[in-house]
Design an enzyme around this catalytic site. Sequence first.
Site, PDB file in Angstrom:
ATOM      1  N   ASP A 277      13.159  24.453  14.735  1.00 25.30           N
ATOM      2  CA  ASP A 277      12.874  23.285  13.873  1.00 25.30           C
ATOM      3  C   ASP A 277      14.007  22.256  13.761  1.00 25.30           C
ATOM      4  O   ASP A 277      14.253  21.717  12.664  1.00 25.30           O
ATOM      5  CB  ASP A 277      12.490  23.741  12.465  1.00 25.30           C
ATOM      6  CG  ASP A 277      11.222  24.580  12.436  1.00 25.30           C
ATOM      7  OD1 ASP A 277      10.658  24.848  13.510  1.00 25.30           O
ATOM      8  OD2 ASP A 277      10.806  24.981  11.332  1.00 25.30           O
TER       9      ASP A 277
ATOM     10  N   LYS B 111       4.380  25.364  15.143  1.00 16.12           N
ATOM     11  CA  LYS B 111       4.018  26.386  14.153  1.00 16.12           C
ATOM     12  C   LYS B 111       3.614  25.734  12.833  1.00 16.12           C
ATOM     13  O   LYS B 111       4.268  24.814  12.366  1.00 16.12           O
ATOM     14  CB  LYS B 111       5.192  27.359  13.956  1.00 16.12           C
ATOM     15  CG  LYS B 111       6.462  26.736  13.427  1.00 16.12           C
ATOM     16  CD  LYS B 111       7.600  27.750  13.472  1.00 16.12           C
ATOM     17  CE  LYS B 111       8.879  27.218  12.895  1.00 16.12           C
ATOM     18  NZ  LYS B 111       8.843  26.900  11.463  1.00 16.12           N
TER      19      LYS B 111
ATOM     20  N   CYS C 260      13.069  28.923   7.602  1.00 14.76           N
ATOM     21  CA  CYS C 260      12.392  29.172   8.882  1.00 14.76           C
ATOM     22  C   CYS C 260      13.161  30.107   9.809  1.00 14.76           C
ATOM     23  O   CYS C 260      12.556  30.879  10.561  1.00 14.76           O
ATOM     24  CB  CYS C 260      12.064  27.851   9.559  1.00 14.76           C
ATOM     25  SG  CYS C 260      10.872  26.897   8.585  1.00 14.76           S
TER      26      CYS C 260
HETATM   27  N1  TIU Z   1      12.393  24.684   9.167  1.00 16.20           N
HETATM   28  C1  TIU Z   1      12.443  24.996   7.871  1.00 16.20           C
HETATM   29  O1  TIU Z   1      13.259  25.782   7.426  1.00 16.20           O
HETATM   30  N2  TIU Z   1      11.553  24.351   7.061  1.00 16.20           N
HETATM   31  C2  TIU Z   1      11.690  24.268   5.727  1.00 16.20           C
HETATM   32  O2  TIU Z   1      10.732  24.039   5.016  1.00 16.20           O
HETATM   33  N3  TIU Z   1      12.959  24.405   5.270  1.00 16.20           N
HETATM   34  C3  TIU Z   1      13.344  24.245   3.962  1.00 16.20           C
HETATM   35  O3  TIU Z   1      14.497  24.447   3.689  1.00 16.20           O
HETATM   36  N4  TIU Z   1      12.458  23.871   3.060  1.00 16.20           N
END
Ligand code: TIU
Length: 225
Positions: free
Chosen positions: A29, A134, A167
């Site tokens: 991500d 995802k 994530c």
């Molecule tokens: N990629 C990921 O961690 N998405 C999130 O929603 N992270 C947060 O810290 N909210």
Amino acid sequence: MKTDATLYVEAEPYPFEFVPATCALIIIDMQRDFLEPGGFGEMLGNDVSLLRRTIAPNQRLLAAWRAKGWQVLHTREGHRPDLGCLPPAKKIRGRSPTTIGDPGPMGRILVRGEAGHDIISELYPLPGEAIIDKPGKGAFYATDLHPIMQNRGIKQLIVTGVTTEVCVNTTVREANDRGYDCLVPEDCVGSYFPEMHVAGLMMIKEQGGIFGWVSHSDKILAALE
Ligand code: TIU
């Protein structure tokens, strides 16, 4: 380098052993909306510099991994433009006036195909590097990551990206339950909340490495030499 030789990375709670042919680097991500100034993450009041410190170490590790010709995977968190894969509970959680699917600073928030959903240019995938889209926090839920790993003979993962406690942690836990080993280089993962970053790493490596191993990209690069 031979890809069937075992390599050893200094790590906690003890050295991580891997065979390059069966170990993939998975970058979680590293999306514009989470990392770039002016994106959704910053709009929510977060300090994106806490995540941006991971870009350079990820670039170094990715370059070294690619130079060896080893397997690389990328993930993006996001939803279909029709939001069919967005659980209503996720849509309304947080009671924010602006939520997933709404217009944001870089297109519709966390919607596939929008600018903010895409991976930052510094770590952009090359052709042949699978991108896992995802809908959840973990990279296994409702994706084809597991069959891709099985078809490619991947048994271990080096997990990097953001965020450490969300994530990255969820993906490490999902991988662990499926029988995979995960190594997390602490400088290549980041959180908007420094204390959560520390706790997220502890949760992985404590209790004898209950979910996996924690190390540093310098130690992985040293093992590659
Ligand atoms: N990629 C990921 O961690 N998405 C999130 O929603 N992270 C947060 O810290 N909210």
